[in-house]
Enzyme design. Structure first.
Site, PDB file in Angstrom:
ATOM      1  N   SER A 174      39.377  35.973  41.921  1.00  0.00           N
ATOM      2  CA  SER A 174      39.316  36.578  40.784  1.00  0.00           C
ATOM      3  C   SER A 174      40.144  35.882  39.462  1.00  0.00           C
ATOM      4  O   SER A 174      39.905  34.558  39.373  1.00  0.00           O
ATOM      5  CB  SER A 174      39.895  38.031  40.703  1.00  0.00           C
ATOM      6  OG  SER A 174      39.801  38.961  39.961  1.00  0.00           O
ATOM      7  N   ASP A 262      30.701  44.199  42.989  1.00  0.00           N
ATOM      8  CA  ASP A 262      32.039  43.935  42.651  1.00  0.00           C
ATOM      9  C   ASP A 262      32.169  44.650  41.118  1.00  0.00           C
ATOM     10  O   ASP A 262      31.308  44.592  40.263  1.00  0.00           O
ATOM     11  CB  ASP A 262      32.029  42.346  42.219  1.00  0.00           C
ATOM     12  CG  ASP A 262      33.527  41.950  41.766  1.00  0.00           C
ATOM     13  OD1 ASP A 262      34.289  42.856  41.147  1.00  0.00           O
ATOM     14  OD2 ASP A 262      33.932  41.017  42.137  1.00  0.00           O
ATOM     15  N   HIS A 303      35.438  44.205  45.030  1.00  0.00           N
ATOM     16  CA  HIS A 303      36.240  42.989  44.482  1.00  0.00           C
ATOM     17  C   HIS A 303      37.114  42.514  45.322  1.00  0.00           C
ATOM     18  O   HIS A 303      37.403  40.890  45.338  1.00  0.00           O
ATOM     19  CB  HIS A 303      36.795  43.332  42.946  1.00  0.00           C
ATOM     20  CG  HIS A 303      37.490  42.119  42.318  1.00  0.00           C
ATOM     21  ND1 HIS A 303      36.784  41.415  41.572  1.00  0.00           N
ATOM     22  CD2 HIS A 303      38.844  42.002  41.865  1.00  0.00           C
ATOM     23  CE1 HIS A 303      37.613  40.418  41.106  1.00  0.00           C
ATOM     24  NE2 HIS A 303      38.804  40.982  41.299  1.00  0.00           N
TER      25      HIS A 303
END
Length: 324
Positions: A174, A262, A303
């Site tokens: 991320s 996600d 995610h």
């Protein structure tokens, strides 16, 4: 009722004004470093959540000390009994690959999905160095794009001097994907060689596009000029984390991991980065390994839960083994 609706409207309209006047608010939202989850884990005692892990600190620049966990490969656990910090550092040169894990925003190196991923990588036979950037966890200083990149670079060079030629891999999740590609570009430009391997988990194209995708931001996107305001603020606070730009120049082997469901960084961003990397490879006539592994939405990995893939260690091992 009218007063309440008037209050809601005033609050709604005031948000863009407040962001413009106080751009640091967006910076804090992006890093979310003050949310130091989990609150009740002593970061000086990694053994409470991870086996055979030592904690240490690096002074990446004057006034900045960052916390790092070094987790050994499972095969070294028996030999680690009673050993001190110097012994742990010495093992980085034992020939096993070293993965530098650069986490996302919110929380510390002790948050559960990060710990679970490190366990998988340890079981697969890798050293893992988990970094809390400046301002995160028990690390000092204030976060910035330049600062996070500097912290990652310092750890990379620190590990390289001890690895005796062992493979060094940057793994960015991320927010950390931008840190990873920033660091990789700096290394390639300054040293003239590419990072041994780059693994990007749930990566965005650039941070501004990820911010614009946030549900709160979407509430304002129909307002004229709001999107331009966001980009203007990001420029003022010097935050871009441009993975798309970085991957156009990087020649490192690349593995992208992204889940179709996600809900933070859309899957299409990972796909776009993959295509950018393939195009850059074609234009430079390189034969670098570039791979993307997609996870179906029905797996519900979203995610932060790609570590739940039972085949993840095999995916990583096949990718890294083919580089040697």
């Amino acid at each position: 009722m009218k007063k309440f609706l008037s209050f809601l409207l005033t609050t709604y309209v005031s948000v863009p004004v407040i962001l413009y006047l106080f751009p640091w608010i967006l910076s804090h939202a992006i890093f979310s470093h003050l949310l130091r989850f989990p609150y009740f884990v002593d970061l000086r005692r990694p053994q409470d959540v991870l086996n055979h892990t030592c904690n240490f600190y690096l002074s990446t620049e004057e006034g900045v000390s960052v916390g790092v966990w070094h987790t050994l490969a499972v095969s070294q656990w028996d030999a680690a009994a009673g050993k001190n910090l110097d012994w742990y550092h010495e093992t980085l040169g034992d020939g096993r690959p070293v993965i530098i894990y650069l986490h996302g925003n919110v929380g510390t190196r002790a948050i559960s999905h990060r710990v679970e991923l490190v366990k998988i990588l340890s079981a697969a036979g890798y050293h893992v160095l988990s970094l809390d950037y400046r301002g995160f966890g028990d690390s000092t200083g204030d976060p910035s794009e330049a600062g996070l990149t500097s912290d990652a670079l310092y750890l990379y060079y620190w590990a390289k001097t001890r690895s005796r030629g062992s493979m060094l891999c940057l793994w960015g999740h991320s927010l950390g994907s931008g840190v990873a590609t920033n660091a990789a570009v700096r290394i390639q430009e300054q040293e003239g060689y590419a990072v041994d391997a780059l693994i990007l988990e749930a990566p965005y194209t650039r941070i501004g596009e990820a911010v614009a995708n946030h549900p709160l931001a979407k509430m304002y996107m129909f307002l004229p000029g709001f999107e331009s305001l966001l980009w203007n603020i990001l420029e003022r606070i010097s935050i871009s984390f441009a993975n798309d730009k970085n991957l156009k120049t990087l020649s490192s082997p690349l593995l992208i991991l992204h889940s179709e469901d996600d809900n933070v960084v859309p899957f299409h961003m990972g796909q776009k980065l993959y295509q950018i990397s393939l195009q850059a490879q074609r234009e430079s006539n390189r034969n670098t390994r570039i791979q993307m592994v997609s996870y179906r939405a029905n797996l519900r990995l979203s995610h932060s839960h790609i570590y739940l893939d039972p085949n993840l260690s095999d995916v990583v091992q096949r990718f890294l083994q083919n580089l040697t």
